[in-house]
Scaffold this motif. Structure first.
Motif, short mmCIF file in Angstrom:
data_model
loop_
_atom_site.label_atom_id
_atom_site.label_comp_id
_atom_site.label_asym_id
_atom_site.label_seq_id
_atom_site.Cartn_x
_atom_site.Cartn_y
_atom_site.Cartn_z
N GLY A 129 0.85 -1.20 0.00
CA GLY A 129 0.00 0.00 0.00
C GLY A 129 0.88 1.24 0.00
O GLY A 129 1.74 1.41 -0.86
N GLN A 130 0.72 2.08 1.03
CA GLN A 130 1.54 3.30 1.14
C GLN A 130 2.77 3.08 2.03
O GLN A 130 3.57 3.99 2.22
CB GLN A 130 0.69 4.44 1.71
CG GLN A 130 -0.35 4.97 0.74
CD GLN A 130 -1.14 6.10 1.36
OE1 GLN A 130 -2.09 5.87 2.11
NE2 GLN A 130 -0.76 7.33 1.07
N ILE A 131 2.90 1.90 2.57
CA ILE A 131 4.02 1.60 3.45
C ILE A 131 5.16 1.00 2.63
O ILE A 131 4.97 0.03 1.89
CB ILE A 131 3.61 0.64 4.58
CG1 ILE A 131 2.53 1.30 5.44
CG2 ILE A 131 4.80 0.21 5.42
CD1 ILE A 131 1.80 0.37 6.36
N GLY A 152 -0.37 10.20 8.50
CA GLY A 152 -1.78 9.91 8.23
C GLY A 152 -2.07 8.43 8.01
O GLY A 152 -3.22 8.05 7.85
N VAL A 153 -1.02 7.60 8.00
CA VAL A 153 -1.21 6.16 7.80
C VAL A 153 -0.82 5.43 9.08
O VAL A 153 0.23 5.69 9.66
CB VAL A 153 -0.35 5.65 6.62
CG1 VAL A 153 -0.45 4.14 6.49
CG2 VAL A 153 -0.77 6.33 5.32
N GLU A 154 -1.69 4.52 9.50
CA GLU A 154 -1.41 3.73 10.71
C GLU A 154 -0.89 2.36 10.28
O GLU A 154 -1.42 1.76 9.35
CB GLU A 154 -2.70 3.58 11.52
CG GLU A 154 -2.50 2.88 12.85
CD GLU A 154 -3.79 2.88 13.69
OE1 GLU A 154 -4.01 1.87 14.38
OE2 GLU A 154 -4.54 3.86 13.62
N LEU A 155 0.15 1.91 10.91
CA LEU A 155 0.71 0.59 10.61
C LEU A 155 -0.32 -0.47 10.99
O LEU A 155 -0.84 -0.49 12.11
CB LEU A 155 2.02 0.40 11.39
CG LEU A 155 3.00 -0.64 10.87
CD1 LEU A 155 3.38 -0.37 9.42
CD2 LEU A 155 4.25 -0.66 11.73
N ALA A 156 -0.64 -1.35 10.04
CA ALA A 156 -1.71 -2.34 10.26
C ALA A 156 -1.37 -3.32 11.37
O ALA A 156 -0.20 -3.57 11.68
CB ALA A 156 -1.95 -3.10 8.95
N SER A 161 2.83 -8.26 16.85
CA SER A 161 2.59 -9.52 17.55
C SER A 161 1.20 -9.45 18.19
O SER A 161 0.80 -8.40 18.69
CB SER A 161 3.66 -9.71 18.62
OG SER A 161 3.30 -10.76 19.47
N PRO A 162 0.45 -10.56 18.19
CA PRO A 162 -0.91 -10.52 18.77
C PRO A 162 -0.92 -10.03 20.22
O PRO A 162 -1.88 -9.40 20.66
CB PRO A 162 -1.36 -11.99 18.70
CG PRO A 162 -0.56 -12.58 17.59
CD PRO A 162 0.75 -11.85 17.61
N GLU A 163 0.17 -10.30 20.95
CA GLU A 163 0.20 -9.85 22.35
C GLU A 163 0.72 -8.42 22.47
O GLU A 163 0.68 -7.84 23.56
CB GLU A 163 1.14 -10.75 23.19
CG GLU A 163 0.97 -12.24 23.01
CD GLU A 163 1.72 -12.80 21.81
OE1 GLU A 163 2.85 -12.37 21.53
OE2 GLU A 163 1.14 -13.65 21.12
N GLY A 164 1.24 -7.88 21.36
CA GLY A 164 1.97 -6.63 21.47
C GLY A 164 1.20 -5.35 21.21
O GLY A 164 1.78 -4.27 21.18
N GLY A 165 -0.12 -5.41 21.02
CA GLY A 165 -0.88 -4.18 20.76
C GLY A 165 -0.72 -3.72 19.32
O GLY A 165 -0.33 -4.48 18.43
N GLY A 166 -1.04 -2.44 19.07
CA GLY A 166 -0.99 -1.88 17.71
C GLY A 166 -0.08 -0.68 17.62
O GLY A 166 0.82 -0.49 18.44
N ASP A 167 -0.31 0.13 16.61
CA ASP A 167 0.53 1.30 16.34
C ASP A 167 0.25 2.41 17.36
O ASP A 167 -0.80 3.05 17.33
CB ASP A 167 0.26 1.81 14.92
CG ASP A 167 1.31 2.81 14.46
OD1 ASP A 167 2.05 3.34 15.30
OD2 ASP A 167 1.37 3.07 13.24
N VAL A 168 1.21 2.61 18.27
CA VAL A 168 1.05 3.65 19.29
C VAL A 168 1.94 4.86 19.00
O VAL A 168 2.18 5.69 19.87
CB VAL A 168 1.36 3.09 20.70
CG1 VAL A 168 0.31 2.07 21.13
CG2 VAL A 168 2.77 2.49 20.75
N SER A 169 2.43 4.97 17.76
CA SER A 169 3.29 6.10 17.39
C SER A 169 2.43 7.32 17.02
O SER A 169 1.21 7.24 16.94
CB SER A 169 4.18 5.72 16.21
OG SER A 169 3.39 5.43 15.06
N ASP A 170 3.08 8.45 16.77
CA ASP A 170 2.40 9.68 16.36
C ASP A 170 2.09 9.57 14.86
O ASP A 170 2.93 9.85 14.02
CB ASP A 170 3.30 10.88 16.65
CG ASP A 170 2.64 12.20 16.30
OD1 ASP A 170 1.52 12.19 15.74
OD2 ASP A 170 3.26 13.26 16.55
N THR A 171 0.86 9.18 14.53
CA THR A 171 0.49 8.94 13.13
C THR A 171 0.33 10.22 12.31
O THR A 171 0.11 10.15 11.10
CB THR A 171 -0.82 8.12 13.05
OG1 THR A 171 -1.85 8.82 13.74
CG2 THR A 171 -0.63 6.74 13.68
N SER A 172 0.46 11.37 12.94
CA SER A 172 0.36 12.63 12.19
C SER A 172 1.69 12.99 11.52
O SER A 172 1.78 13.99 10.82
CB SER A 172 -0.08 13.77 13.12
OG SER A 172 0.95 14.09 14.05
#
Length: 198
Positions: A129-131, A152-156, A161-172
């Motif tokens: 995609g855009q990544i 503006g794009v969040e890492l899918a 890792s299933p235990e590791g949560g999602g994208d907690v970075s500054d997506t702006s």
């Protein structure tokens, strides 16, 4: 004798009247073609004026269409001449991510040719995609994966890792992430995300 005069006089008057009427009709017929000609001429002038007006209107419309087409062509040409940053990246030019990036713990300076300070270099760019996914090589032959995530794009979730949560970075903001496997979207991950330097 008087009786004959009385009889002839009305006949004479009747004859004069009939003759006068016939002459009047002839004059009407003679003048009629000229008035008909004038009407025909007037009609032709009107048609000519209408035709001229239509021609002028058509010419103006044609000029307007030509002008709009010319503007659209110019805009298309302008956008076509602008380089596609992803196309450059895929061809091995790293201008899209060149520059200095900073995380909470480290700095990273990338050159346009893919060389990185500290004996590292980039290779094998591809897209999801855009990544942008790029191989991050060390001089001793080891490699990791560098992800470029535009603002503006969040890492899918599939990158984590299933235990590791999602994208907690500054997506702006534009970001870089270096990893050897699946990511853990925790505070440690957040501290190791690189953002463009000021």
């Amino acid at each position: 004798m008087k009786k004959k005069i009385y009889l002839v006089l009305p006949l004479l008057l009747l004859f004069i009247g009939v003759t006068g009427c016939k002459q009047s009709e002839k004059q009407g017929e003679e003048t009629s073609p000229s008035s008909s000609l004038a009407a025909s001429s007037s009609k032709k002038t009107s048609q000519s004026s209408s035709s001229s007006s239509k021609t002028t209107s058509s010419a103006t419309s044609s000029e307007t269409s030509s002008s709009v087409a010319s503007n659209e062509s110019t805009q298309t040409t302008d956008s076509a001449t602008q380089p596609d940053p992803y196309a450059q990246l895929l061809s091995g030019r790293y201008d899209l991510i060149a520059g200095t990036w900073q995380s909470q713990t480290d700095n990273l300076t990338i050159a346009s040719d893919g060389n990185i300070s500290g004996d590292y270099f980039l290779s094998n760019p591809r897209l999801d995609g855009q990544i942008a996914i790029i191989t991050f090589n060390t001089s001793n032959g080891e490699s990791q994966t560098l992800y470029y995530i535009p603002a503006g794009v969040e890492l899918a979730q599939t990158y984590f890792s299933p235990e590791g949560g999602g994208d907690v970075s500054d997506t702006s903001r534009d970001r870089l992430v270096i990893a050897s496997g699946l990511l853990f979207g925790n505070n440690n991950y957040r501290d190791h995300v690189y953002y463009r330097g000021n």
